[in-house]
Structure formats: C-alpha cells, structure tokens
Design an enzyme around this catalytic site. Structure first.
Site, PDB file in Angstrom:
ATOM      1  N   HIS A  79       0.829  -1.217   0.000  1.00 30.27           N
ATOM      2  CA  HIS A  79       0.000   0.000   0.000  1.00 30.27           C
ATOM      3  C   HIS A  79       0.860   1.264   0.000  1.00 30.27           C
ATOM      4  CE1 HIS A  79      -3.893  -2.066   0.901  1.00 30.27           C
ATOM      5  NE2 HIS A  79      -3.092  -2.951   1.477  1.00 30.27           N
ATOM      6  N   ASN A 152     -10.470  -2.629   2.468  1.00 29.38           N
ATOM      7  CA  ASN A 152     -10.167  -2.610   1.034  1.00 29.38           C
ATOM      8  C   ASN A 152     -11.437  -2.313   0.238  1.00 29.38           C
ATOM      9  OD1 ASN A 152      -7.430  -3.207   1.231  1.00 29.38           O
ATOM     10  ND2 ASN A 152      -7.700  -5.402   0.897  1.00 29.38           N
ATOM     11  N   HIS A 343      -3.961   0.911  11.888  1.00 34.71           N
ATOM     12  CA  HIS A 343      -3.758  -0.349  12.605  1.00 34.71           C
ATOM     13  C   HIS A 343      -5.134  -0.952  12.927  1.00 34.71           C
ATOM     14  CE1 HIS A 343      -2.460  -3.406  15.192  1.00 34.71           C
ATOM     15  NE2 HIS A 343      -1.685  -2.748  16.018  1.00 34.71           N
TER      16      HIS A 343
HETATM   17 FE1  HDE Z   1      -2.517  -4.831   5.445  1.00 40.87          FE
HETATM   18  N1  HDE Z   1      -0.678  -4.045   5.869  1.00 40.87           N
HETATM   19  N2  HDE Z   1      -1.828  -6.665   5.991  1.00 40.87           N
HETATM   20  N3  HDE Z   1      -4.257  -5.694   4.869  1.00 40.87           N
HETATM   21  N4  HDE Z   1      -3.172  -3.065   4.859  1.00 40.87           N
HETATM   22  C1  HDE Z   1      -0.344  -2.755   5.731  1.00 40.87           C
HETATM   23  O1  HDE Z   1       0.774  -1.514   7.362  1.00 40.87           O
HETATM   24  C2  HDE Z   1      -0.685  -6.907   6.675  1.00 40.87           C
HETATM   25  C3  HDE Z   1      -4.600  -6.998   4.962  1.00 40.87           C
HETATM   26  C4  HDE Z   1      -4.436  -2.749   4.436  1.00 40.87           C
HETATM   27  O2  HDE Z   1      -3.148   3.480   4.012  1.00 40.87           O
HETATM   28  C5  HDE Z   1       0.988  -2.426   6.322  1.00 40.87           C
HETATM   29  O3  HDE Z   1       1.175   0.640   7.884  1.00 40.87           O
HETATM   30  C6  HDE Z   1      -0.616  -8.291   7.068  1.00 40.87           C
HETATM   31  C7  HDE Z   1      -5.995  -7.183   4.720  1.00 40.87           C
HETATM   32  C8  HDE Z   1      -4.519  -1.353   4.069  1.00 40.87           C
HETATM   33  O4  HDE Z   1      -1.552   3.256   5.496  1.00 40.87           O
HETATM   34  C9  HDE Z   1       1.459  -3.783   6.890  1.00 40.87           C
HETATM   35  C10 HDE Z   1      -1.762  -8.867   6.569  1.00 40.87           C
HETATM   36  C11 HDE Z   1      -6.494  -5.934   4.465  1.00 40.87           C
HETATM   37  C12 HDE Z   1      -3.239  -0.851   4.303  1.00 40.87           C
HETATM   38  C13 HDE Z   1       0.302  -4.678   6.556  1.00 40.87           C
HETATM   39  C14 HDE Z   1      -2.506  -7.839   5.900  1.00 40.87           C
HETATM   40  C15 HDE Z   1      -5.394  -5.016   4.562  1.00 40.87           C
HETATM   41  C16 HDE Z   1      -2.433  -1.936   4.798  1.00 40.87           C
HETATM   42  C17 HDE Z   1       1.947  -1.729   5.398  1.00 40.87           C
HETATM   43  C18 HDE Z   1      -2.199 -10.315   6.666  1.00 40.87           C
HETATM   44  C19 HDE Z   1      -7.935  -5.552   4.096  1.00 40.87           C
HETATM   45  C20 HDE Z   1      -2.764   0.564   4.045  1.00 40.87           C
HETATM   46  C21 HDE Z   1       2.122  -0.339   5.957  1.00 40.87           C
HETATM   47  C22 HDE Z   1      -2.123 -10.879   7.965  1.00 40.87           C
HETATM   48  C23 HDE Z   1      -8.852  -5.753   5.214  1.00 40.87           C
HETATM   49  C24 HDE Z   1      -3.010   1.463   5.201  1.00 40.87           C
HETATM   50  C25 HDE Z   1       1.324  -0.305   7.143  1.00 40.87           C
HETATM   51  C26 HDE Z   1      -2.535   2.857   4.875  1.00 40.87           C
HETATM   52  C27 HDE Z   1      -1.101  -1.803   5.179  1.00 40.87           C
HETATM   53  C28 HDE Z   1       0.287  -5.966   6.928  1.00 40.87           C
HETATM   54  C29 HDE Z   1      -3.722  -8.115   5.211  1.00 40.87           C
HETATM   55  C30 HDE Z   1      -5.577  -3.612   4.322  1.00 40.87           C
HETATM   56  C31 HDE Z   1       2.782  -4.265   6.415  1.00 40.87           C
HETATM   57  C32 HDE Z   1       0.516  -8.929   7.829  1.00 40.87           C
HETATM   58  C33 HDE Z   1      -6.764  -8.505   4.778  1.00 40.87           C
HETATM   59  C34 HDE Z   1      -5.733  -0.607   3.543  1.00 40.87           C
HETATM   60  O5  HDE Z   1       1.643  -3.754   8.265  1.00 40.87           O
END
Ligand code: HDE
Length: 714
Positions: A79, A152, A343
């Site tokens: 993202h 999302n 978060h």
């Molecule tokens: Fe994320 N995801 N994600 N994700 N995600 C990040 O956090 C992660 C997942 C989502 O505009 C990171 O601050 C893991 C699902 C959005 O700043 C990170 C898993 C969904 C955003 C991270 C998921 C999301 C992130 C990268 C599986 C939809 C952007 C930078 C266990 C419900 C937020 C950060 C923004 C961002 C990890 C799965 C949505 C790396 C480990 C499912 C919208 O921490």
C-alpha cells in the site's frame, strides 16, 4: 473518564485545532536554521577564498544537506502508493442496541476522520491505474480514542491465514532478480503462487473484475473484510461486517483505458480526488453494517471467521447507519498522508475482534511495521496520528519523543504520584475485551469449515452481467498471457474450471492450451485439526446462486448521477458558441464539468464572433481522461477532421464504450469516421443545433457510465 460522550461537541474542530498547533507557515518570516539562527546567505557555502575548498565548520550547509539526505523514509511495504483526505463521519441512527462505542451511539457527534486510499503492489511513485485491490483505510478520531477501519475496496482477501501474507506479497511484488514488473500482477511469480492457493479463487474473481480498475477513488465501495464484533453496554456481542457505499456509485474503466491512463496521467486518481475536494464537490460514502447475532455464528455454509468469504446481502441485509464526507485536502502530503499510521488493532470500547486468523496476524503486524517505517514507537505523537481523547500513561522516552512528561513517577501501581494515571473501570469507559470462551487444543492447523474455496467464487462469477464476465475472462487472458511458465497457466485453467467451465474454456482458447482434464489436488494446509471447524455448518446460503450486490452494473445501490463527470467538448475556431453554451449549461446543471478542447490555449473565435476560453489543447487532452465527448455545431467544426488527435480521441472513446454526442455540423465528424458506427445506440446525433432533447438523452446516457454492449460489435 467517559466524559464527553453525550455532549454535542464538534469534534472536527477539535482535530483541526490539534493539527493547527503543528502547522508552520514562512509567510513574512526570516529564513533560519533549525536552531532559529537567522541566515544571511542561503546561496553560497562557506569557503576558504572564493575559489577555495568548503569549510567543515559550515554548520548551515551541513544542517541543510544532512536534513536533505534523510528526507526519505521507507515506503510502506504494501500500500505504498496512496492518496488521503480529511473529513467527518455522522451517525444517522444510534447503534446502542449493539455497540457502546460513543461515536456510534450519539447522532449529534461529528467524528473527524482521515482516509487513505491506496494500491497494494506498486511503489510509492507507481501508477494509480494498476489492476490491483485498493486500500480503503479510515481513521476515526473518536472521543474515546482512535478507531481505524483498515479495509479494502474488495470484501474478501486472497488468503485465510496471516502465515501466508509475506508469501503472497513476495509473489506479487516485482520479481526479485530484475525488479520487473512494477505495480502489476501479470507475471510468473504471482500466478505461480495463486495457482497453488485455491483459497484465493474468490478474491481472484474480484481482482480480475473492473473493481480492480476504478474510475475514481470516489466511486469505489469499501469493506472491513473481516468479521468484527460489536459489544453493547450489557456486554453482549454481535458479529459485524462493515461496508462503505459511495454516493456516486461504483464504476470502473476499461482495461485498455487503464493502461493508457497510466501513461497519460499516472496520478489520475490522486488528482481527481484532490481537484474535486478543492472544487467543493465533497465525496461521500454511507456506512453500512451487516449484523449477525452470536447465536447465528454457525448458521452459514461458510465460516464467518474465513476472510475469503463474504456474507451475501440477500442473507443479511446491509443497514445504513451514517455517512462520511471528505471535505479537506491535506496541507502536506508527507506530514499527513505518508506519516499516517493505521492499525486494525486501534479499536475503541464497543468494537472488538474475532478469531479470523488473518485479522489476528494483522494485529501484530501494523505496530511492528511503523517501527521501521516511521522509526520509533512514538509514531502516535505525529500530529496526524494523535488521538483527540485525553492520553496519559507510563510509557516514556524513545526516539523523537515530543511529550515532556513531568514528575518522577512512571509506573503503576504507585503511591508517590497519587496512584495516577488511574485504571478506568468498564463503566468509566475502560476497554475490556469481550470475554469469549476459548477452550481448545493448541494446534497448527486450519479449520475444516474453511475448506470450500469455490462456492463463493462461483457465486461472484455467476452474479455478474455477461459484459462483466467477459471482462473477467479478458483480464485473466491478459494476466496469464504474460505468464511464461506453461505449467502455471495450465494449473490456473484447472482452478478456473472449478469456478466456471465456460470461463476456463474461453481463457484456455486465448492462451492456446486445452483445459487440463486432471485437476491438480489443492495444496493441503493441514485442514481439519481445529475442533471448532469440525462442527457441521447448517448451509444457510445453499440456495443463493445469485447476488445483484456483487455486480457493479446490477448493484441496486447503483447511482445514475453524472455529478463531477468530465465531458470533453471537441472545438476549433468557428464552433458555435450557442451550441457549446446550451450543452455546457445542461451538463453543469446536472453536476458535470465541460472541458473545452481546441488546437491552442487562450481563446478561440466562435461562429457568432464571440471568444471562447480554451481549457486544454489536443496535445494535452486524451479521451481516456474523460467520461464522455461532445462535438458541437458550427461552420468551422469541419476543421476537426484535419486534426489527427481528434480521430484518435474519438476512436478511443468509442472503443472504451463511452457515450458520444454531436449536433449540427458536428455530426459530420462522426459520420465521416469509418471506425464509428453512427447507428450505435451510444452515439447520440442530432441535426438540430442547441438541441434540448440531445442534452437530455446525453445526460441520461452518461448516467449509465458506459455503453458496454458496444464491445460485442467491436
Ligand atoms: Fe494490510 N498491511 N496486511 N491488509 N493493509 C499494511 O501496514 C498486513 C490486509 C491494508 O493506508 C501495512 O502501515 C498483514 C488485509 C490497508 O496506510 C502492513 C496482513 C487488508 C493498508 C500490513 C494484511 C489489509 C495496509 C503496510 C495479513 C484488508 C494501508 C504499511 C495478515 C482488510 C493502510 C502499514 C494505509 C497496510 C500488513 C492483510 C488492508 C505491512 C501482515 C486482509 C488498507 O503492516
């Protein structure tokens, strides 16, 4: 203290003030160093003689260069590409029956929000129009603390367990040996992984649909994805799914168009969001919830904890409970959009987690990632991340600590500090986790109730209109066509065949390979060890084979508004000012914007002898950046046929199924273009000048967004 829950306080001001405090403007001020020393010369470094070496003692040069050297922080691991805006959330009706969260109880509270939209795979500088999931992350600055709904624009996810997330992301990111391709899933490693992960098939259907190439960030739905809990004052829990429904409807672009937009304007979505907010056309979404009583947990033929499944709206309707309005652009992209830290673990009393294993993994990941991205556990002190609720605890120090905590007590319990800060009891607003009973063996396994990977993929595919199904087949043919490994293509056909035999056959034909007869067994993820999952589910949605809510074209909440749509007016010297004015006024009254395109900037002289201001030239404008096109009447309009960009403009509009209107002499430009069928219902022609009927039917047509049926004739 749960102090201001019932007060009618305009919190949006509260947050603004908090951010105001950190704003700086250099208007009418001297240039200084970071230590406040006024700078006399910002053009020359300190040297030993005019032509001599620079001196180490030049603290001004060193400070400036050192700061510059460290201006970049690591981009988000996923993202990275994002656009943000401020706004507020307003509740329509109290949800106190289900949740004690103050901002969902009191309709007089206006909760400030900051939203960040993003793509997932690309780097920070990548194109907006990549085929990808869009992040839809909302930070609510509530009076009881920060609540982040980090969702999302697609309601399900690729994988079921956090353990697979690094693998998924490694597979979709540019391949590590040559860093190709950027912001694209059309490559071997992504499809290799997917072809071995049948659980991703539902999500794949969504990502191959036009949902993954939105027309605008303002025209996307948003979803919380996981099942969460609402918890009320009586400590009763209900399962909840969150939905954002855009007031402007949900719309996509054509794939060829998306690729061309990426070249013409890679900032297309970012700019669209920015400009509409600047123009005062504030985008709005309604917040909807699907609420499921605890007692219905096992009622469905899928598991509510499985993030690859949605709850069909036909089974549990979405109740609209409030709206979000985005009404202010950030002042500084880095300080706000880049430094914001979301978060899923930022929740407030009244909202709680479920045991969705993907959500559980996320609860660890998001704090952890900020430590390397923002560099310190004090990221909550960055203005955009600060809570508007009072914040006191015994955490101390760390890199870049802003707070000057007074006194010698930084531990609990204490007597020297009078016992402060106090723990809050539940009736004082203290957060208490929902006391879910968990009685199980420690196992590394996946529940059997997670093992149906195809029913909802089928449900999604069969709920699409034929046009939408064609788009999915084309997208898969494109993506798998870029895959070099034949074995991967074959494996994918095997999986697609389990979703829909015709889909697999169409894609197979395009790839020039037969659909394999022997379907490879899915990888076994250790399904079946968890006791909860062995329960028999009562198959409540067995009969649902169709859900209109899943189709962008059939969605009952589809909006026909043309508000904020950009309509290109192809003009030249001698165009009729009356014809331009009549159509422009009609479109503007419907909320759309007319953009005058001509061979040069400045003004052109109309047939009536008046001057018309030009917005863009044919060198700058491209059809893919507009929603529709109009050719006005006018004696000089025949000259359009001499401009080569005009033909390309019209042909692209036609191929991308846009509505085209022309009147008077303008109709000749269409009629003389052999690539455009002038009896096409999406091409509206009128011999009458300033034709009121034409503008009425053009506006109605534009409300449908596209005349996708044309694709069959191309
Ligand atoms: Fe994320 N995801 N994600 N994700 N995600 C990040 O956090 C992660 C997942 C989502 O505009 C990171 O601050 C893991 C699902 C959005 O700043 C990170 C898993 C969904 C955003 C991270 C998921 C999301 C992130 C990268 C599986 C939809 C952007 C930078 C266990 C419900 C937020 C950060 C923004 C961002 C990890 C799965 C949505 C790396 C480990 C499912 C919208 O921490």
């Amino acid at each position: 203290m749960k102090n201001s829950k019932t007060t009618n306080q305009d919190n949006s001001d509260g947050k603004q003030n908090d951010l105001e405090f950190n704003k700086s403007s250099a208007q009418n001020e001297f240039l200084t160093t970071n230590q406040g020393v006024k700078i006399n010369d910002d053009n020359n470094s300190l040297k030993s003689g005019e032509r001599g070496p620079s001196l180490l003692e030049d603290f001004i040069l060193r400070e400036k260069i050192t700061h510059f050297d460290h201006e970049r922080i690591p981009e988000r691991i996923v993202h990275a590409r994002g656009s943000g805006a401020h706004g507020y959330f307003e509740l329509y009706k109290t949800m106190e029956k289900y949740t004690k969260a103050g901002f969902l109880n009191d309709t007089s509270i206006k909760t400030p929000v900051f939203v960040r939209f993003s793509t997932v795979a690309g780097s920070r500088g990548s194109t907006d129009l990549a085929r990808d999931v869009r992040g839809f992350a909302v930070k609510f600055y509530t009076q009881e603390g920060v609540f982040d709904l980090v969702g999302n624009n697609i309601p399900v996810f690729f994988i079921q367990d956090a353990m697979k997330f690094p693998d998924l992301i490694h597979a979709v990111k540019p391949e590590p040996h040559n860093e190709i391709p950027q912001a694209a899933s059309a490559h071997d490693t992504f499809w290799d992984f997917i072809s071995l992960m049948p659980e991703s098939m539902h999500m794949i259907m969504w990502v191959m649909s036009d949902r993954a190439i939105p027309r605008s960030l303002r025209m996307m739905e948003g979803f919380g994805v996981h099942t969460f809990r609402f918890v009320n004052e009586k400590n009763e829990s209900h399962f909840v799914k969150f939905h954002w429904k855009p007031k402007l409807g949900t719309h996509g672009v054509a794939w060829d168009e998306a690729q061309k937009i990426s070249g013409k304007n890679p900032d297309f979505h970012k700019q669209d969001l920015w400009e509409t907010i600047e123009a005062g056309n504030f985008p709005e979404w309604e917040l909807g919830v699907q609420i499921i009583p605890e007692s219905d947990e096992h009622k469905f033929d899928f598991d509510l904890l499985d993030p690859t499944k949605l709850v069909p709206e036909e089974l549990v309707p979405v109740t609209i409970i409030g709206k979000m309005v985005l009404n202010k652009n950030p002042d500084n992209f880095f300080a706000e959009t880049e430094q914001i830290a979301f978060h899923p673990g930022h929740i407030v009393p009244g909202i709680d987690f479920t045991n969705d294993p993907l959500l559980q993994g996320r609860l660890f990941s998001y704090t952890d990632t900020q430590l390397s991205r923002l560099g310190s556990p004090n990221f909550h002190e960055i203005p955009i991340n600060r809570t508007i609720a009072p914040m006191h605890n015994n955490q101390r120090d760390g890199h870049m600590r802003q707070e000057i905590a007074v006194g010698k007590v930084s531990y609990h319990p204490n007597s020297l500090g009078g016992g402060c800060p106090f723990q809050a009891k539940m009736d004082q607003g203290g957060f208490v986790s929902f006391n879910e009973r968990v009685d199980a063996h420690k196992v590394r396994a996946r529940s059997k109730s997670f093992s149906d990977h195809f029913s909802q993929a089928k449900l999604f595919y069969s709920s699409q209109t034929p046009v939408e199904q064609d788009h999915i087949a084309s997208a898969l043919s494109f993506e798998l066509g870029k895959v070099e490994a034949i074995s991967v293509r074959e494996r994918m056909l095997g999986l697609l065949n389990q979703v829909d035999a015709n889909l697999a056959a169409t894609v197979g034909k395009n790839l020039g390979i037969p659909v394999p007869k022997d379907i490879e067994k899915p990888i076994n993820h250790g399904v079946g060890a968890d006791d909860k999952g062995t329960q028999e589910l009562s198959k409540a949605n067995q009969n649902i084979i169709h859900s209109d809510a899943l189709s962008m074209l059939k969605n009952p909440t589809l909006s026909n508004t043309i508000a904020t749509r950009q309509i290109a007016f192809l003009c030249t010297e001698g165009v009729s000012a009356n014809s331009v004015k009549a159509m422009k006024t009609a479109l503007q009254n419907a909320g759309a914007k007319a953009i005058i395109i001509a061979p040069h900037l400045g003004t052109i002289v109309s047939e009536e002898g008046t001057e018309i201001s030009v917005d863009q030239t044919y060198k700058i404008a491209a059809s893919v950046l507009f929603d529709g096109v109009f050719i006005p009447a006018g004696k000089g309009i025949a000259d359009l046929s001499k401009i080569k960009e005009v033909k390309e403009f019209l042909n692209d509009s036609y191929h991308h199924c846009k509505f085209i209107a022309a009147e008077g002499e303008g109709t000749q430009i269409i009629k003389s273009n052999s690539d455009i069928k002038d009896n096409d219902p999406g091409v509206l022609l009128s011999d009458t000048r300033s034709d009121n009927n034409l503008s009425v039917s053009f506006i109605k047509a534009l409300g449908k967004h596209r005349f996708w049926e044309r694709e069959k004739t191309l």
